[in-house]
Each structure stands twice: as structure tokens, then as C-alpha cells.
Write an enzyme that holds these catalytic residues in place. Sequence first.
Site, PDB file in Angstrom:
ATOM      1  N   LYS A 112       6.224  -9.655  -3.318  1.00 30.77           N
ATOM      2  CA  LYS A 112       7.293  -8.877  -3.918  1.00 30.77           C
ATOM      3  C   LYS A 112       8.491  -9.771  -4.249  1.00 30.77           C
ATOM      4  CE  LYS A 112       4.402  -5.557  -2.981  1.00 30.77           C
ATOM      5  NZ  LYS A 112       4.464  -4.805  -1.729  1.00 30.77           N
ATOM      6  N   ASP A 124       9.471  -5.365   8.997  1.00 28.46           N
ATOM      7  CA  ASP A 124       8.999  -5.681   7.653  1.00 28.46           C
ATOM      8  C   ASP A 124      10.244  -5.810   6.780  1.00 28.46           C
ATOM      9  OD1 ASP A 124       8.140  -5.588   4.994  1.00 28.46           O
ATOM     10  OD2 ASP A 124       6.388  -4.368   5.483  1.00 28.46           O
ATOM     11  N   TYR A 148       5.488   1.709   4.345  1.00 34.08           N
ATOM     12  CA  TYR A 148       4.560   1.313   3.277  1.00 34.08           C
ATOM     13  C   TYR A 148       3.172   1.883   3.595  1.00 34.08           C
ATOM     14  CZ  TYR A 148       1.569  -1.688   0.504  1.00 34.08           C
ATOM     15  OH  TYR A 148       0.613  -2.154  -0.358  1.00 34.08           O
ATOM     16  N   ARG A 206      -8.751 -24.647   5.960  1.00 36.95           N
ATOM     17  CA  ARG A 206      -8.372 -23.371   6.581  1.00 36.95           C
ATOM     18  C   ARG A 206      -7.323 -23.569   7.677  1.00 36.95           C
ATOM     19  NH1 ARG A 206     -11.473 -21.407  10.232  1.00 36.95           N
ATOM     20  NH2 ARG A 206     -13.405 -22.199   9.308  1.00 36.95           N
TER      21      ARG A 206
HETATM   22  C1  LIG Z   1       3.568  -4.458  -0.733  1.00 30.96           C
HETATM   23  C2  LIG Z   1       4.055  -4.299   0.660  1.00 30.96           C
HETATM   24  C3  LIG Z   1       3.253  -4.719   1.730  1.00 30.96           C
HETATM   25  C4  LIG Z   1       1.867  -5.297   1.527  1.00 30.96           C
HETATM   26  O1  LIG Z   1       1.908  -6.529   0.876  1.00 30.96           O
HETATM   27  P1  LIG Z   1       0.709  -7.116  -0.054  1.00 30.96           P
HETATM   28  O2  LIG Z   1       1.242  -8.448  -0.452  1.00 30.96           O
HETATM   29  O3  LIG Z   1       0.528  -6.152  -1.174  1.00 30.96           O
HETATM   30  O4  LIG Z   1      -0.502  -7.206   0.784  1.00 30.96           O
HETATM   31  C5  LIG Z   1       3.778  -4.593   3.003  1.00 30.96           C
HETATM   32  N1  LIG Z   1       5.003  -4.053   3.221  1.00 30.96           N
HETATM   33  C6  LIG Z   1       5.790  -3.614   2.204  1.00 30.96           C
HETATM   34  C7  LIG Z   1       7.119  -3.034   2.499  1.00 30.96           C
HETATM   35  C8  LIG Z   1       5.330  -3.717   0.894  1.00 30.96           C
HETATM   36  O5  LIG Z   1       6.096  -3.272  -0.110  1.00 30.96           O
END
Ligand SMILES: *Cc1c(COP(=O)(O)O)cnc(C)c1O
Length: 355
Positions: free
Chosen positions: A194, A169, A98, A47
Site C-alpha cells: 500500500k 497494523d 482488514y 530463502r
Molecule cells: C492490504 C492490507 C493487508 C494485507 O496486505 P497484502 O499486501 O495485500 O497481503 C493487511 N492490512 C491492511 C490494513 C491492509 O490494507
Amino acid sequence: MARSRALSPETLVVAAGRPERKPDAPLSVPITPASTFVAGGELEYGRFGNPTWAAFEDAVGALEGGRAVMYSSGMAAASAALSLVADGGAVVVPRHSYNGTLGLLAEAERRGRISVRAVDVTQPDALAAAAEGAAMVWIESPTNPALEVVDIAQVAAAARTRGALVVVDNTFATPLVQQPLALGADVVVHSATKLLAGHSDALAGVVVVADDATYGLLESYRRMHGAVPGSLEAYLATRGLRTLAVRFEKAQDNARRLVDALNAHPAVGAVGYPGFGTIVTFEPTGGAAAAHRVATSSRLVVPTTSLGGVESTWERRRRWAGEPETIPEALIRMSVGIEGYDDLWADVEAALGSA
Ligand SMILES: *Cc1c(COP(=O)(O)O)cnc(C)c1O
């Protein structure tokens, strides 16, 4: 691994986070499934650290110009970033962020831990005013799924003079398009699920910061809360990252051509595209029911949530209860993949015929 920032992002996605170059070393850091390590070293327990995470962290850190901490998902990364706000702090957030981020913030507000100030990011003055007395300004640029673009340098400067921490983000733009730390942001968050990993086969998240004290907080958050990635996911994310630049270029080229074709199509109303990137939105003129038919009648484009993979995907966003009501009912968010353009447009055009 220290790499010169003079290398271009296209080179860094390929070259950063590699094992030390010596005879018989593998070119890629291997998958290390380990719950614990022999005592006396730096890792100690599964961890606390893992060499496969470190490869991904080195690569993303080099790309974003800071030190990276990898997590089990983008939401785990977002939670870690939000933990930097002390109890009672105010967080400014784009109203079209998001929906998982909005949900996380709303829950923290319901429990009385923080207060949330949702803003329209197309109004920079409103954003700066909201930053007054705030602990954190959270930015998405482009926003998901409204695709609004924020001037990060301007917002970061305004937030800084007011003493607020700036989080960006960077999931949609990726470090190929913008490096928020260089623009004055304090923290970069990614859903690596993504575009960074890019193949719809792994969940992962990462936070990148420039200063060592914040890095320490984020790393200890991961230890304590246990939001650790698996070594397989870390390997897949690093493997996927190697082709980010070519995937992005091809998908962006497809996206630009699709935007032109959608704009010229009689069954399509508003088309959203910030001019760069791989995400496109459009609204079939027939409303929500027509949009539902379009999004469920393609053969090539996959009807699914999520985005940023090699395969084109789409969905009507308002099918989700948590989606802000200011997002149009008919809006389809399409994540454009790297298929041949003619096949892609033929599929989209046929699906539009069902509207
Ligand atoms: C999908 C997404 C998240 C969350 O990510 P996960 O890997 O699904 O937990 C956060 N911010 C944006 C802009 C996203 O598209």
C-alpha cells in the site's frame, strides 16, 4: 545500518537503507536476483536473505525504530506475526479490521489453533477487558475501512499489564504519523503493498519489532515457511518508499479537501475521515445500488480494491463477502492519490451525479 533516530521520518525515507558511501558505489541498493550465494558468507541461500530485502528492512526499521523482516505480502507478514501466539492462545482484534486479517484469524480459530475475541475499538474498556488472559492484542489504527482510531499507548499499557503481546497494523497511518513501538507496542505489521511502496506495482509486507529474540523468531518463520519477497519487489518497495513523505502530504491534502466537498454534497450522507491520512469513506444517500453506480462511473478514480498508490482508487466495500456486516452497504472506501485536486473533485462530482 545504524541511523540516528534523531532524523525526521521525512529524512529517513530518503536516507535510510542506502549502500555504504564510497567512490563509485551506486546510490541505491541494486536488484539482486539470486537463488543462492557462494558458500562461506552470511547469506548462503536465496530463502535466507538478499541484499535488496535488507535495504528495505534497514529503511523501514529506521522509520519504525526497530528491526524489520520483509515478507512476500502483507498477509505473509500478518501470518508471521500471528505465529507468535502459542497454540490455544486468545487473540483480541478490532471487529472492523482488514478482512484478510479477520479471515486469517477466523481460519486459525476454526482449526482450533487459537480463539478470537472481536471488539469494538471505540470502547476502550471493552478492549481492555477482552485483553484479560489474551496472548495477543491486534490493533489497526485507523481501522480498515471503518477508520476508527485507537489510542495505541493506552491499549498497549492495558495489554502489557495483562501479559498480552501488542501488534499494530500500521498500514494506513504509516510511520510518518505514528511509530507504534515507541508507543509501547511489541510488533508492527505493514502491508508494504500500500502506502510504503505506493505505486500499485508490487506486493510486499514487513514486520518490525524492538527485541532481538522476536526478530529471530520472525526471521526463522520466513526461512521455514518460505514467504520471501522477490528482489524486484524489494527494489520497487524501497524505490517507492523514497517519496513516501511527499506522496503522503499531497494525498492527505487532497483527502482533506475532498472531505469538505463531500460533506457539502447533497447526494452524500455520512463521510468518514479520522482527520489525517489518505483514506476517506462516504455513503451515497441512495444506498448500495447508488454506491455501486458511483464507484463504477468515474473516469479518473480507478474502481479497484487495494489502496495507498499514487492514483486515486475506490470501491464499495460490501461487494466483498468477507466484509463485516456492520460496515454500511453503501460505504465507498476511497484511497486518495496525488492527482491535481480540481481534476479529482470534478471526477468525483460527476460520478456522484450518476447516483
Ligand atoms: C492490504 C492490507 C493487508 C494485507 O496486505 P497484502 O499486501 O495485500 O497481503 C493487511 N492490512 C491492511 C490494513 C491492509 O490494507
